[in-house]
Design an enzyme around this catalytic site. Structure first.
Site, mmCIF file in Angstrom:
data_model
loop_
_atom_site.group_PDB
_atom_site.id
_atom_site.type_symbol
_atom_site.label_atom_id
_atom_site.label_comp_id
_atom_site.label_asym_id
_atom_site.label_seq_id
_atom_site.Cartn_x
_atom_site.Cartn_y
_atom_site.Cartn_z
ATOM 1 N N CYS A 139 -1.428 0.700 7.472
ATOM 2 C CA CYS A 139 -2.867 0.430 7.610
ATOM 3 C C CYS A 139 -3.299 -0.782 6.778
ATOM 4 O O CYS A 139 -3.520 -1.863 7.318
ATOM 5 C CB CYS A 139 -3.691 1.651 7.193
ATOM 6 S SG CYS A 139 -3.429 3.097 8.249
ATOM 7 N N ARG A 140 -3.424 -0.622 5.474
ATOM 8 C CA ARG A 140 -4.044 -1.682 4.654
ATOM 9 C C ARG A 140 -3.152 -2.906 4.472
ATOM 10 O O ARG A 140 -3.588 -4.038 4.728
ATOM 11 C CB ARG A 140 -4.447 -1.113 3.285
ATOM 12 C CG ARG A 140 -5.568 -0.096 3.358
ATOM 13 C CD ARG A 140 -5.697 0.674 2.069
ATOM 14 N NE ARG A 140 -4.522 1.511 1.834
ATOM 15 C CZ ARG A 140 -4.296 2.216 0.739
ATOM 16 N NH1 ARG A 140 -5.170 2.161 -0.256
ATOM 17 N NH2 ARG A 140 -3.219 2.957 0.619
ATOM 18 N N ASP A 162 -8.552 3.688 1.507
ATOM 19 C CA ASP A 162 -7.557 3.911 2.560
ATOM 20 C C ASP A 162 -8.259 4.415 3.813
ATOM 21 O O ASP A 162 -8.825 5.511 3.806
ATOM 22 C CB ASP A 162 -6.543 4.947 2.065
ATOM 23 C CG ASP A 162 -5.320 5.000 2.967
ATOM 24 O OD1 ASP A 162 -5.407 4.512 4.109
ATOM 25 O OD2 ASP A 162 -4.294 5.520 2.519
ATOM 26 N N CYS A 164 0.866 -1.192 0.000
ATOM 27 C CA CYS A 164 0.000 0.000 0.000
ATOM 28 C C CYS A 164 0.893 1.228 0.000
ATOM 29 O O CYS A 164 2.048 1.171 -0.450
ATOM 30 C CB CYS A 164 -0.996 -0.038 1.154
ATOM 31 S SG CYS A 164 -0.256 -0.012 2.807
ATOM 32 N N ASN A 219 2.278 1.364 4.457
ATOM 33 C CA ASN A 219 2.562 0.089 5.151
ATOM 34 C C ASN A 219 2.291 0.202 6.659
ATOM 35 O O ASN A 219 2.990 -0.419 7.470
ATOM 36 C CB ASN A 219 3.991 -0.409 4.880
ATOM 37 C CG ASN A 219 4.242 -1.863 5.302
ATOM 38 O OD1 ASN A 219 5.323 -2.201 5.764
ATOM 39 N ND2 ASN A 219 3.243 -2.726 5.171
HETATM 40 P P1 4NP Z 1 -1.791 2.815 4.163
HETATM 41 O O1 4NP Z 1 -2.388 4.194 4.734
HETATM 42 O O2 4NP Z 1 -1.234 3.113 2.795
HETATM 43 O O3 4NP Z 1 -2.981 1.920 4.103
HETATM 44 O O4 4NP Z 1 -0.726 2.357 5.151
HETATM 45 C C1 4NP Z 1 -1.620 5.366 4.827
HETATM 46 C C2 4NP Z 1 -0.802 5.566 5.903
HETATM 47 C C3 4NP Z 1 -0.046 6.721 6.012
HETATM 48 C C4 4NP Z 1 -0.133 7.676 5.029
HETATM 49 C C5 4NP Z 1 -0.951 7.480 3.941
HETATM 50 C C6 4NP Z 1 -1.698 6.316 3.838
HETATM 51 N N1 4NP Z 1 0.631 8.883 5.158
HETATM 52 O O5 4NP Z 1 0.460 9.763 4.294
HETATM 53 O O6 4NP Z 1 1.452 9.015 6.064
#
Ligand code: 4NP
Length: 166
Positions: A16-17, A130, A11, A14
């Site tokens: 959350c999803r 997200d 994702c 790294n």
């Molecule tokens: P992920 O979610 O891609 O599902 O881990 C996010 C976590 C952090 C950020 C963006 C998306 N960020 O911009 O820090």
């Protein structure tokens, strides 16, 4: 002995999803009785969170549903991950484009799949939304989608990894 089949979930951050998919996949694979070993990793296309545990909201939803989120530390997806993985699953179209851009060859590109292309309930939009920007209920929705999609991937793994070379 044959090498393990290697899967990675990718994702943006790294945290959350893809960590949720990583933890659920390890759980399902351990129970699957597959006749080969499988190694699971996850990563983000961005490096802002490298080395950090997953988002506490992701960890909470996993714990509430009986999973152990404690071992996760965020990693950054780079070009060399192609040499180390048989299959790469991307969580949304933007992650997909970023990963494909790094693929060393056309054959490597073909090993990158949109995660939700395996979701039996997916409609036309294959993005896994997200949950980072919203409240805890978004993480419940993420887990629901991830569980059914990971189950479909594990079911199809023998066919997907036929002739794997890593
Ligand atoms: P992920 O979610 O891609 O599902 O881990 C996010 C976590 C952090 C950020 C963006 C998306 N960020 O911009 O820090």
């Amino acid at each position: 002995m044959t090498e393990p089949v290697t899967l990675s979930f990718v994702c943006l951050g790294n945290i959350c999803r893809s960590p949720i998919a990583h933890v659920v996949a390890e759980d399902r694979i351990a129970d699957s009785g597959l006749p080969f070993d499988v190694r699971v990793t996850s990563a983000g296309t961005g490096n802002w969170h490298t080395g950090e545990p997953m988002d506490p909201r992701a960890a909470d939803v996993l714990r509430r549903h009986g999973y152990d989120p404690s071992r996760h530390r965020a990693r950054h997806f780079t070009r060399d991950w192609f040499a180390e993985h048989d299959l790469i699953f991307t969580m949304d179209a933007s992650n997909h484009a970023d990963v494909v851009d790094l693929a060393p060859t056309v054959a490597d590109h073909a090993r990158v799949h949109m995660f939700r292309s395996f979701d039996p309930d997916a409609e036309s939009d294959l993005d896994l939304p997200d949950p980072w920007f919203g409240g805890p209920e978004g993480f419940e929705d993420t887990l629901t989608i991830v569980e059914r999609t990971v189950e479909a991937i594990v079911d199809r793994l023998p066919g997907l990894t036929d002739g794997h070379t890593v």
